[in-house]
Scaffold this motif. Structure first.
Motif, PDB file in Angstrom:
ATOM      1  N   MET A 204      47.658  39.370  43.513  1.00  0.00           N
ATOM      2  CA  MET A 204      47.822  38.342  42.473  1.00  0.00           C
ATOM      3  C   MET A 204      48.995  37.428  42.805  1.00  0.00           C
ATOM      4  SD  MET A 204      47.043  40.245  38.860  1.00  0.00           S
ATOM      5  CE  MET A 204      45.362  40.766  38.469  1.00  0.00           C
ATOM      6  N   ALA A 205      50.095  38.019  43.277  1.00  0.00           N
ATOM      7  CA  ALA A 205      51.268  37.209  43.636  1.00  0.00           C
ATOM      8  C   ALA A 205      50.929  36.266  44.792  1.00  0.00           C
ATOM      9  CB  ALA A 205      52.440  38.116  44.000  1.00  0.00           C
ATOM     10  N   LEU A 206      50.165  36.746  45.749  1.00  0.00           N
ATOM     11  CA  LEU A 206      49.781  35.906  46.895  1.00  0.00           C
ATOM     12  C   LEU A 206      48.811  34.804  46.466  1.00  0.00           C
ATOM     13  CD1 LEU A 206      49.430  38.845  49.401  1.00  0.00           C
ATOM     14  CD2 LEU A 206      51.059  36.965  49.649  1.00  0.00           C
ATOM     15  N   MET A 207      47.835  35.162  45.631  1.00  0.00           N
ATOM     16  CA  MET A 207      46.890  34.150  45.122  1.00  0.00           C
ATOM     17  C   MET A 207      47.626  33.088  44.317  1.00  0.00           C
ATOM     18  SD  MET A 207      43.785  34.515  46.056  1.00  0.00           S
ATOM     19  CE  MET A 207      43.101  33.303  44.923  1.00  0.00           C
ATOM     20  N   ASN A 208      48.619  33.537  43.559  1.00  0.00           N
ATOM     21  CA  ASN A 208      49.382  32.592  42.732  1.00  0.00           C
ATOM     22  C   ASN A 208      50.179  31.618  43.596  1.00  0.00           C
ATOM     23  OD1 ASN A 208      50.009  31.807  40.055  1.00  0.00           O
ATOM     24  ND2 ASN A 208      52.060  32.676  40.324  1.00  0.00           N
ATOM     25  N   ASN A 209      50.421  32.008  44.852  1.00  0.00           N
ATOM     26  CA  ASN A 209      51.078  31.109  45.805  1.00  0.00           C
ATOM     27  C   ASN A 209      50.061  30.402  46.705  1.00  0.00           C
ATOM     28  OD1 ASN A 209      54.165  31.208  45.779  1.00  0.00           O
ATOM     29  ND2 ASN A 209      53.616  33.352  45.502  1.00  0.00           N
ATOM     30  N   ASP A 210      48.788  30.498  46.323  1.00  0.00           N
ATOM     31  CA  ASP A 210      47.693  29.821  47.040  1.00  0.00           C
ATOM     32  C   ASP A 210      47.492  30.295  48.480  1.00  0.00           C
ATOM     33  OD1 ASP A 210      46.885  28.387  44.832  1.00  0.00           O
ATOM     34  OD2 ASP A 210      48.169  26.662  45.277  1.00  0.00           O
ATOM     35  N   THR A 213      43.704  34.944  50.342  1.00  0.00           N
ATOM     36  CA  THR A 213      44.115  36.345  50.241  1.00  0.00           C
ATOM     37  C   THR A 213      42.939  37.317  50.417  1.00  0.00           C
ATOM     38  OG1 THR A 213      45.876  35.672  48.741  1.00  0.00           O
ATOM     39  CG2 THR A 213      45.316  38.011  48.751  1.00  0.00           C
ATOM     40  N   TYR A 214      43.131  38.265  51.303  1.00  0.00           N
ATOM     41  CA  TYR A 214      42.140  39.307  51.598  1.00  0.00           C
ATOM     42  C   TYR A 214      42.759  40.661  51.296  1.00  0.00           C
ATOM     43  CZ  TYR A 214      39.810  35.564  54.161  1.00  0.00           C
ATOM     44  OH  TYR A 214      39.202  34.385  54.490  1.00  0.00           O
ATOM     45  N   VAL A 215      41.979  41.547  50.699  1.00  0.00           N
ATOM     46  CA  VAL A 215      42.456  42.906  50.438  1.00  0.00           C
ATOM     47  C   VAL A 215      41.546  43.877  51.193  1.00  0.00           C
ATOM     48  CG1 VAL A 215      42.875  44.671  48.688  1.00  0.00           C
ATOM     49  CG2 VAL A 215      43.415  42.271  48.193  1.00  0.00           C
ATOM     50  N   TYR A 216      42.174  44.750  51.963  1.00  0.00           N
ATOM     51  CA  TYR A 216      41.452  45.674  52.836  1.00  0.00           C
ATOM     52  C   TYR A 216      41.656  47.085  52.316  1.00  0.00           C
ATOM     53  CZ  TYR A 216      39.843  47.354  57.467  1.00  0.00           C
ATOM     54  OH  TYR A 216      39.150  47.920  58.507  1.00  0.00           O
ATOM     55  N   SER A 217      40.548  47.747  51.961  1.00  0.00           N
ATOM     56  CA  SER A 217      40.670  49.086  51.386  1.00  0.00           C
ATOM     57  C   SER A 217      39.419  49.898  51.707  1.00  0.00           C
ATOM     58  CB  SER A 217      40.874  48.962  49.873  1.00  0.00           C
ATOM     59  OG  SER A 217      41.097  50.232  49.314  1.00  0.00           O
ATOM     60  N   LYS A 218      39.529  51.208  51.497  1.00  0.00           N
ATOM     61  CA  LYS A 218      38.464  52.124  51.918  1.00  0.00           C
ATOM     62  C   LYS A 218      37.146  51.953  51.159  1.00  0.00           C
ATOM     63  CE  LYS A 218      40.888  56.170  53.398  1.00  0.00           C
ATOM     64  NZ  LYS A 218      41.704  57.064  52.631  1.00  0.00           N
ATOM     65  N   GLU A 219      37.239  51.962  49.814  1.00  0.00           N
ATOM     66  CA  GLU A 219      36.025  52.060  48.996  1.00  0.00           C
ATOM     67  C   GLU A 219      35.010  50.964  49.309  1.00  0.00           C
ATOM     68  OE1 GLU A 219      36.855  52.554  44.644  1.00  0.00           O
ATOM     69  OE2 GLU A 219      38.888  52.718  45.433  1.00  0.00           O
ATOM     70  N   PRO A 220      33.726  51.337  49.386  1.00  0.00           N
ATOM     71  CA  PRO A 220      32.707  50.309  49.574  1.00  0.00           C
ATOM     72  C   PRO A 220      32.624  49.381  48.363  1.00  0.00           C
ATOM     73  CG  PRO A 220      31.714  52.522  49.382  1.00  0.00           C
ATOM     74  CD  PRO A 220      33.189  52.695  49.278  1.00  0.00           C
ATOM     75  N   GLN A 227      35.678  43.758  42.281  1.00  0.00           N
ATOM     76  CA  GLN A 227      35.241  42.774  41.280  1.00  0.00           C
ATOM     77  C   GLN A 227      36.434  42.069  40.650  1.00  0.00           C
ATOM     78  OE1 GLN A 227      32.856  45.631  39.232  1.00  0.00           O
ATOM     79  NE2 GLN A 227      30.951  44.946  40.187  1.00  0.00           N
ATOM     80  N   LEU A 228      37.487  42.846  40.388  1.00  0.00           N
ATOM     81  CA  LEU A 228      38.713  42.253  39.839  1.00  0.00           C
ATOM     82  C   LEU A 228      39.260  41.197  40.808  1.00  0.00           C
ATOM     83  CD1 LEU A 228      41.578  44.366  38.270  1.00  0.00           C
ATOM     84  CD2 LEU A 228      42.075  42.482  39.795  1.00  0.00           C
ATOM     85  N   LEU A 229      39.280  41.554  42.098  1.00  0.00           N
ATOM     86  CA  LEU A 229      39.824  40.632  43.107  1.00  0.00           C
ATOM     87  C   LEU A 229      38.967  39.371  43.229  1.00  0.00           C
ATOM     88  CD1 LEU A 229      40.895  43.368  45.623  1.00  0.00           C
ATOM     89  CD2 LEU A 229      42.441  41.679  44.594  1.00  0.00           C
ATOM     90  N   GLU A 230      37.635  39.547  43.261  1.00  0.00           N
ATOM     91  CA  GLU A 230      36.764  38.365  43.336  1.00  0.00           C
ATOM     92  C   GLU A 230      37.009  37.461  42.129  1.00  0.00           C
ATOM     93  OE1 GLU A 230      34.938  37.810  46.013  1.00  0.00           O
ATOM     94  OE2 GLU A 230      34.961  39.804  46.949  1.00  0.00           O
ATOM     95  N   SER A 231      37.267  38.073  40.964  1.00  0.00           N
ATOM     96  CA  SER A 231      37.427  37.268  39.742  1.00  0.00           C
ATOM     97  C   SER A 231      38.687  36.396  39.784  1.00  0.00           C
ATOM     98  CB  SER A 231      37.456  38.171  38.501  1.00  0.00           C
ATOM     99  OG  SER A 231      38.734  38.778  38.346  1.00  0.00           O
ATOM    100  N   ILE A 232      39.648  36.750  40.632  1.00  0.00           N
ATOM    101  CA  ILE A 232      40.842  35.898  40.753  1.00  0.00           C
ATOM    102  C   ILE A 232      40.777  35.050  42.025  1.00  0.00           C
ATOM    103  CG2 ILE A 232      42.236  37.529  39.417  1.00  0.00           C
ATOM    104  CD1 ILE A 232      43.741  38.136  42.103  1.00  0.00           C
TER     105      ILE A 232
END
Ligand SMILES: [Zn+2]
Ligand SMILES: [Zn+2]
Length: 370
Positions: A204-210, A213-220, A227-232
């Motif tokens: 969120m802090a990175l998106m707020n600075n434009d 932003t990509y988030v890399y995590s295990k879960e498919p 969904q939360l990330l796509e929504s922002i």
């Protein structure tokens, strides 16, 4: 009053009854605690991996992510008033004259390690009905943030990290072409490792600075975090879908990595794929496992030939708390549903055992005290 404590000598965790704390200096402030968040640090303390009771006490009241309401102030208090919502800081300075950091109120950069931390090291924490502390450690938050301000402390990790990113990247022409309506870093790509609360708040802090932003995590994907990330407007990448070596091809020059997993093997693997003039921020504290193999020639070549910087960051000073309150308020206005959905459960104090010892579930779980 009730408080949640660990008793390391007996390996116990339970509710304790304590006297209500009282003001003892003119600059003291008394809080009725509203919310206390639970994080990995609390779970590690509850597993007796660390956590040190105050001198003379056999137990430590835990809790360091908190929100309280001012109910009493000493005669010298000027920073807060009765009825204010405040987020207290966690670390208290070491006593040594030669610690220039602590003497400059920057105990987050303490040189000696003899600092104290409320709820972690030698000072009782905030998972209690009432708390007293000096006003200099109190940060007022707007009333409309009451439901989410318990996220201020975990967001300070990203805030302190980003302040240092600006300081370090100031050494080169890192500014993007000026584009109306876009923040300065809009041409840069940031990769967050991990989609826990620290990673999501960092995104969120990175998106707020434009940042792109990509988030890399295990879960498919899809999952509630993706969904939360796509929504922002951020992008979620599952490591099951894309191996680390594929990321530069998918993302482009990786300008910033914000590590929020505590997983050292993934992090050092990612260092191989850092872009030119990039910066890598470590925030996690891995448990000590066995040594792993790292291609040190490649990492060192890249650090030199691509002008890269890698740094670690811990704790936060008052400026980071103030930035965190300001920015969480902005996030809440921009993405109210996403910010609220970071808090996946609110529980009474009696539920502390399951929350601290049970399987971690949801994103951020909170104990509500009033
Ligand atoms: Zn925490
Ligand atoms: Zn110090």
């Amino acid at each position: 009053m009730k408080a949640v404590a660990v008793i390391p000598s007996k390996r116990e965790i339970r509710l304790v009854q304590q006297d209500e704390p009282e003001l003892s200096t003119p600059s003291d402030v008394k809080l009725r605690m509203i919310d206390v968040g639970i994080c990995g640090t609390d779970r590690e303390i509850a597993a007796f991996q660390y956590g040190t009771p105050p001198t003379g006490s056999d137990y430590l009241v835990i809790g360091h992510e908190s929100l309280g309401e001012v109910i009493e102030v000493g005669p010298a208090v000027t920073r807060v008033k009765i009825g204010d919502l405040v987020v207290p800081m966690v670390r208290r300075p070491c006593p040594h004259d030669y610690c220039v950091a602590c003497r400059a109120d920057r105990q987050d950069f303490c040189f000696t390690g003899d600092f104290q931390e409320r709820g972690i090291q030698e000072k009782h924490g905030f998972m209690a009905q009432f708390v007293v502390d000096d006003e200099k450690y109190m940060n007022p938050a707007p009333k409309e943030m009451r439901d989410v301000a318990v996220l201020v402390e975990p967001l300070t990790i990203a805030e302190k990290g980003l302040t240092q990113v600006w300081q370090v990247q100031h050494r080169l022409p890192w500014s993007c072409p000026v584009t109306p309506g876009k923040a300065a870093p809009h041409c840069h790509r940031a990769l967050v490792l991990g989609a826990g609360p620290v990673g999501l708040l960092g995104a969120m802090a990175l998106m707020n600075n434009d940042f792109d932003t990509y988030v890399y995590s295990k879960e498919p994907a899809p999952n509630p975090k993706s969904q939360l990330l796509e929504s922002i407007g951020a992008h979620y990448i599952s490591s099951e879908k894309l191996a680390p070596e594929m990321l530069p091809q998918h993302i482009g020059n990786i300008d910033l990595v914000y590590e929020a997993t505590g997983a050292s093997s993934l992090s050092f693997e990612m260092m191989k794929y850092l872009g030119t003039n990039s910066i890598f921020v470590f925030t996690g504290v891995p448990g000590r496992k066995g040594p792993i193999e790292v291609d040190t020639d490649l990492v060192m070549r890249n650090l030199v030939l691509k002008n890269q910087v890698v740094f670690g960051t811990v704790n936060a000073g008052r400026d980071s708390f103030e930035n965190s309150i300001r920015d969480l308020n902005i996030f809440f206005a921009r993405w109210p549903v996403a910010v609220k959905s970071l808090i996946t459960g609110r529980f009474p104090i009696e539920a502390h055992r399951d929350l601290l010892l049970g399987r971690p579930e949801g994103i951020k779980n909170v104990i509500s005290l009033s």
